[in-house]
Design a protein around this motif. Structure first.
Motif, PDB file in Angstrom:
ATOM      1  N   LEU A   1       0.968  -1.073  -0.003  1.00  0.00           N
ATOM      2  CA  LEU A   1      -0.137   0.168   0.262  1.00  0.00           C
ATOM      3  C   LEU A   1       0.724   1.355  -0.052  1.00  0.00           C
ATOM      4  N   GLY A   2       1.640   1.421   0.978  1.00  0.00           N
ATOM      5  CA  GLY A   2       2.577   2.276   0.949  1.00  0.00           C
ATOM      6  C   GLY A   2       3.495   2.812  -0.571  1.00  0.00           C
ATOM      7  N   ARG A   3       4.075   1.767  -1.295  1.00  0.00           N
ATOM      8  CA  ARG A   3       4.416   2.103  -2.768  1.00  0.00           C
ATOM      9  C   ARG A   3       3.361   2.240  -3.284  1.00  0.00           C
ATOM     10  N   VAL A   4       2.532   1.810  -3.757  1.00  0.00           N
ATOM     11  CA  VAL A   4       1.016   2.296  -3.914  1.00  0.00           C
ATOM     12  C   VAL A   4       1.307   3.701  -4.196  1.00  0.00           C
TER      13      VAL A   4
ATOM     14  N   TYR B   1      13.725  -5.906   3.531  1.00  0.00           N
ATOM     15  CA  TYR B   1      13.956  -5.661   2.558  1.00  0.00           C
ATOM     16  C   TYR B   1      12.648  -4.291   1.748  1.00  0.00           C
ATOM     17  N   LEU B   2      11.519  -5.234   1.144  1.00  0.00           N
ATOM     18  CA  LEU B   2      11.136  -4.444   0.783  1.00  0.00           C
ATOM     19  C   LEU B   2      10.649  -2.929   1.446  1.00  0.00           C
ATOM     20  N   ALA B   3      10.719  -2.517   2.461  1.00  0.00           N
ATOM     21  CA  ALA B   3       9.747  -1.677   3.463  1.00  0.00           C
ATOM     22  C   ALA B   3      10.214  -0.770   3.220  1.00  0.00           C
ATOM     23  N   ALA B   4      11.907  -1.155   3.588  1.00  0.00           N
ATOM     24  CA  ALA B   4      12.966  -0.550   3.708  1.00  0.00           C
ATOM     25  C   ALA B   4      13.592  -0.036   2.300  1.00  0.00           C
ATOM     26  N   LEU B   5      13.132  -0.329   0.799  1.00  0.00           N
ATOM     27  CA  LEU B   5      13.741  -0.229  -0.360  1.00  0.00           C
ATOM     28  C   LEU B   5      12.598   0.626  -0.291  1.00  0.00           C
TER      29      LEU B   5
END
Length: 211
Positions: free
Chosen positions: A98-101, A129-133
């Motif tokens: 959701l954060g990425r979108v 990893y994905l959260a940090a990226l």
């Protein structure tokens, strides 16, 4: 339904996955996993690979396309990720995506707020990893080049300094840190880190490695 959806998603079988998940939502309207799978489908439909394929192969007149504008699919992905989180507040991956979108929709401040509150302690390395990226990407979009990306014992400074021709320390280059961080993520296995790395390599002129 979820197992079949996961298989179709892995093969990017969008034409089969759309009606499959429509049936799943009719049967399990508020199931968070079905909502998450639907959000992932829309994220895939917004991807450059799918969008480019649609442009290269236009439909015959009279047929309604399954794939529309990327922004429209990102909006649908946001809605379904949010519904999944509302139904299961501890759904870590749904919150991360959701954060990425939100960032992909240009809502970078909202993205940072969402990603900074995701409880990643104890989560698997892939999710950390994905959260940090994704958090680093949103911070970069806001001009916060000093951000540090970390999911393991060796953090990577997003705004790693480059050197000028004279040897003095020059301006910070967020992409340099992002590339290093993404390279490390490929050690986790799975397709996503490799796909992300594939998008970054041409930016850095690493054409042979990209191929």
């Amino acid at each position: 339904y979820l197992a079949v959806a996961a298989f179709m998603q892995s093969r990017t079988r969008v034409a089969d996955l759309v009606p499959h998940l429509e049936r799943a939502r009719r049967l399990f309207e508020n199931d968070p996993d079905v909502l998450f799978a639907t959000a992932m489908l829309h994220e895939t439909m917004a991807s450059p690979e799918v969008q480019d394929a649609v442009l290269e192969q236009p439909l015959p007149p009279g047929l309604k396309p399954l794939v529309t504008a990327a922004r429209s699919h990102f909006g649908e992905a946001r809605t379904f990720f949010r519904r999944a989180v509302d139904r299961r507040p501890g759904f870590t991956e749904a919150r991360i995506r959701l954060g990425r979108v939100l960032s992909l929709l240009g809502r970078h401040e909202d993205s940072v707020r969402e990603l900074e509150t995701v409880p990643v302690d104890g989560a698997e390395d892939r999710l950390r990893y994905l959260a940090a990226l994704f958090l680093g990407g949103a911070q970069e979009a806001l001009g916060r080049g000093e951000a540090t990306l970390s999911w393991g014992p060796a953090p990577v400074e997003l705004g790693a300094r480059t050197r000028s021709d004279s040897g003095r320390r020059g301006r910070r280059s967020p992409r340099t840190g992002a590339l290093a961080f993404t390279r490390r993520g490929t050690s986790l296995g799975g397709d996503e880190p490799r796909v992300l790395l594939g998008h970054l390599l041409p930016v850095h002129g690493a054409v042979e490695e990209h191929q």
